[in-house]
Design a protein around this motif. Structure first.
Motif, PDB file in Angstrom:
ATOM      1  N   ALA A   1       0.830  -1.206   0.000  1.00 17.31           N
ATOM      2  CA  ALA A   1       0.000   0.000   0.000  1.00 17.31           C
ATOM      3  C   ALA A   1       0.862   1.252   0.000  1.00 17.31           C
ATOM      4  N   ILE A   2       1.965   1.211   0.745  1.00 15.26           N
ATOM      5  CA  ILE A   2       2.871   2.363   0.795  1.00 15.26           C
ATOM      6  C   ILE A   2       3.504   2.598  -0.563  1.00 15.26           C
ATOM      7  N   ARG A   3       3.980   1.538  -1.197  1.00 13.40           N
ATOM      8  CA  ARG A   3       4.641   1.663  -2.498  1.00 13.40           C
ATOM      9  C   ARG A   3       3.679   2.112  -3.590  1.00 13.40           C
ATOM     10  N   GLU A   4       2.503   1.514  -3.619  1.00 18.09           N
ATOM     11  CA  GLU A   4       1.589   1.729  -4.736  1.00 18.09           C
ATOM     12  C   GLU A   4       0.747   2.997  -4.612  1.00 18.09           C
ATOM     13  N   ASN A   5       0.656   3.550  -3.400  1.00 15.43           N
ATOM     14  CA  ASN A   5      -0.223   4.706  -3.201  1.00 15.43           C
ATOM     15  C   ASN A   5       0.499   5.939  -2.673  1.00 15.43           C
ATOM     16  N   GLY A   6       1.825   5.934  -2.765  1.00 13.21           N
ATOM     17  CA  GLY A   6       2.572   7.120  -2.333  1.00 13.21           C
ATOM     18  C   GLY A   6       2.515   7.348  -0.842  1.00 13.21           C
ATOM     19  N   GLY A   7       2.576   6.281  -0.058  1.00  9.83           N
ATOM     20  CA  GLY A   7       2.545   6.412   1.398  1.00  9.83           C
ATOM     21  C   GLY A   7       3.714   7.243   1.905  1.00  9.83           C
ATOM     22  N   TYR A   8       3.458   8.013   2.945  1.00  9.66           N
ATOM     23  CA  TYR A   8       4.501   8.903   3.457  1.00  9.66           C
ATOM     24  C   TYR A   8       4.521   8.892   4.982  1.00  9.66           C
ATOM     25  N   GLN A   9       5.649   9.331   5.536  1.00 10.79           N
ATOM     26  CA  GLN A   9       5.822   9.442   6.975  1.00 10.79           C
ATOM     27  C   GLN A   9       5.460  10.850   7.422  1.00 10.79           C
ATOM     28  N   LEU A  10       5.043  10.971   8.662  1.00 12.18           N
ATOM     29  CA  LEU A  10       4.670  12.268   9.217  1.00 12.18           C
ATOM     30  C   LEU A  10       5.924  12.981   9.738  1.00 12.18           C
ATOM     31  N   MET A  11       6.136  14.184   9.255  1.00 12.03           N
ATOM     32  CA  MET A  11       7.259  15.034   9.683  1.00 12.03           C
ATOM     33  C   MET A  11       8.601  14.303   9.624  1.00 12.03           C
ATOM     34  N   PRO A  12       9.014  13.863   8.443  1.00 14.18           N
ATOM     35  CA  PRO A  12      10.279  13.130   8.326  1.00 14.18           C
ATOM     36  C   PRO A  12      11.504  13.969   8.674  1.00 14.18           C
ATOM     37  N   GLU A  13      11.334  15.291   8.682  1.00 13.96           N
ATOM     38  CA  GLU A  13      12.469  16.168   8.982  1.00 13.96           C
ATOM     39  C   GLU A  13      12.997  15.990  10.402  1.00 13.96           C
ATOM     40  N   TRP A  14      12.209  15.321  11.267  1.00 15.93           N
ATOM     41  CA  TRP A  14      12.665  15.086  12.640  1.00 15.93           C
ATOM     42  C   TRP A  14      13.589  13.873  12.727  1.00 15.93           C
ATOM     43  N   SER A  15      13.736  13.145  11.631  1.00 14.00           N
ATOM     44  CA  SER A  15      14.646  11.980  11.567  1.00 14.00           C
ATOM     45  C   SER A  15      14.309  10.916  12.601  1.00 14.00           C
ATOM     46  N   THR A  16      13.024  10.789  12.934  1.00 13.34           N
ATOM     47  CA  THR A  16      12.603   9.740  13.867  1.00 13.34           C
ATOM     48  C   THR A  16      12.209   8.467  13.128  1.00 13.34           C
ATOM     49  N   ASN A  17      12.057   8.566  11.810  1.00 18.73           N
ATOM     50  CA  ASN A  17      11.686   7.430  10.961  1.00 18.73           C
ATOM     51  C   ASN A  17      10.422   6.743  11.480  1.00 18.73           C
ATOM     52  N   PRO A  18       9.284   7.434  11.466  1.00 16.76           N
ATOM     53  CA  PRO A  18       8.043   6.841  11.971  1.00 16.76           C
ATOM     54  C   PRO A  18       7.687   5.563  11.223  1.00 16.76           C
ATOM     55  N   ALA A  19       7.270   4.549  11.950  1.00 23.57           N
ATOM     56  CA  ALA A  19       6.859   3.297  11.320  1.00 23.57           C
ATOM     57  C   ALA A  19       5.479   3.443  10.691  1.00 23.57           C
ATOM     58  N   ASN A  20       4.573   4.135  11.377  1.00 21.65           N
ATOM     59  CA  ASN A  20       3.245   4.367  10.809  1.00 21.65           C
ATOM     60  C   ASN A  20       3.366   5.263   9.577  1.00 21.65           C
ATOM     61  N   HIS A  21       2.572   4.963   8.572  1.00 24.85           N
ATOM     62  CA  HIS A  21       2.560   5.750   7.348  1.00 24.85           C
ATOM     63  C   HIS A  21       1.134   6.205   7.046  1.00 24.85           C
ATOM     64  N   TYR A  22       1.034   7.211   6.196  1.00 24.53           N
ATOM     65  CA  TYR A  22      -0.256   7.711   5.732  1.00 24.53           C
ATOM     66  C   TYR A  22      -0.325   7.614   4.216  1.00 24.53           C
ATOM     67  N   LEU A  23      -1.505   7.277   3.726  1.00 26.17           N
ATOM     68  CA  LEU A  23      -1.757   7.302   2.295  1.00 26.17           C
ATOM     69  C   LEU A  23      -2.482   8.602   1.973  1.00 26.17           C
ATOM     70  N   PRO A  24      -2.015   9.355   0.979  1.00 28.73           N
ATOM     71  CA  PRO A  24      -2.558  10.695   0.740  1.00 28.73           C
ATOM     72  C   PRO A  24      -3.971  10.683   0.181  1.00 28.73           C
ATOM     73  N   ARG A  25      -4.645  11.800   0.371  1.00 32.28           N
ATOM     74  CA  ARG A  25      -5.965  11.988  -0.226  1.00 32.28           C
ATOM     75  C   ARG A  25      -5.807  12.160  -1.732  1.00 32.28           C
ATOM     76  N   ARG A  26      -6.778  11.645  -2.452  1.00 28.17           N
ATOM     77  CA  ARG A  26      -6.777  11.759  -3.916  1.00 28.17           C
ATOM     78  C   ARG A  26      -8.095  12.393  -4.347  1.00 28.17           C
ATOM     79  N   LYS A  27      -8.026  13.372  -5.215  1.00 29.28           N
ATOM     80  CA  LYS A  27      -9.237  14.022  -5.687  1.00 29.28           C
ATOM     81  C   LYS A  27      -9.881  13.159  -6.766  1.00 29.28           C
ATOM     82  N   THR A  28     -11.147  12.864  -6.577  1.00 28.69           N
ATOM     83  CA  THR A  28     -11.895  12.050  -7.526  1.00 28.69           C
ATOM     84  C   THR A  28     -13.134  12.810  -7.961  1.00 28.69           C
TER      85      THR A  28
END
Length: 248
Positions: A183-210
């Motif tokens: 799901a992360i690979r195919e839907n552009g999953g991203y980490q929250l605030m990666p600039e903190w270098s904490t490498n969050p395990a939880n990811h979010y899939l972005p909203r898509r306009k339909t």
């Protein structure tokens, strides 16, 4: 220092289908307050300045500029970072990251409620329980996912099982063949605030306009004759009309 583990269990949350129903919040509260996490206290929940302990919260935002605005529901809990800043600041070792599955937990017997972990967490995921005087957080329902007395379908975090839109996925993000990794690979999953270098395990899939368009024949398939616009759709002679059904 990196604490990467062979397995890393985590949540993947699809913001495109989250409707902000709070089923994840209530199911989490129900399971954990009577489980291994112990009571999750609420002090004066209906007073002017209520306090409460929640492992999961849903924040709702309005984005865009009028009239082109939309509502975004954003569930947030402990992200079980691969490099959790809450662990090294704990003076008693109460906060720790498990090697076998990467889950970040709190040992309540060691916690002194100093709140150092809360200050170190850039996501505001730590909760101070006023009743127990200890810090609490999401455990990924560790007491549930390993309970072999439960059915396999139930051995998931309570929030995942309760979500009515399947907006929450659970699995090992270090396994490239897992549903969460795909799901992360195919839907552009991203980490929250990666600039903190904490490498969050939880990811979010972005909203898509339909752009949604309802065609005339779909109104028939909706199986609700009251909603039919007979100016657009004329029922056949063999098809009962609203007058036949109501006697009007």
């Amino acid at each position: 220092m990196s604490q990467n583990t062979a397995r890393q269990l985590a949540l993947v949350i699809d913001l495109n289908v989250c409707v902000g129903c709070h089923a994840c919040v209530t199911s989490c509260k129900e399971w954990n307050t009577s489980g291994a996490a112990g009571p999750m206290g609420d002090q004066n929940p209906y007073a002017a300045d209520p306090t409460g302990t929640f492992f999961n919260r849903v924040q709702t935002f309005e984005v865009g500029e009028f009239p082109n605005t939309e509502t975004v529901h954003f569930p947030k809990s402990c992200l079980h970072c691969e490099d959790p800043p809450c662990v090294p600041v704990c003076p008693t070792g109460a906060s720790y990251k498990r090697k076998e599955d990467g889950i970040v937990l709190v040992d309540y017997d060691k916690c002194i409620g100093c709140k150092y972990c809360s200050w170190a967490c850039p996501y505001g995921a730590r909760e101070f329980d006023e009743q127990g005087k200890v810090m609490k957080k999401c455990t990924l329902c560790v007491d549930r996912i390993y309970d072999m007395t439960m059915n396999e379908n139930d051995r998931r975090p309570a929030c995942v099982k309760a979500c009515p839109t399947s907006a929450r996925l659970f699995g090992d993000i270090h396994d490239p063949d897992s549903a969460v990794s795909q799901a992360i690979r195919e839907n552009g999953g991203y980490q929250l605030m990666p600039e903190w270098s904490t490498n969050p395990a939880n990811h979010y899939l972005p909203r898509r306009k339909t752009r949604l368009k309802i065609h005339e024949d779909e109104l028939v398939r909706a199986d609700n004759p009251i909603k039919r616009d007979r100016q657009l759709i004329q029922p056949s002679k063999s098809e009962p009309t609203i007058e036949d059904a109501t006697g009007w």
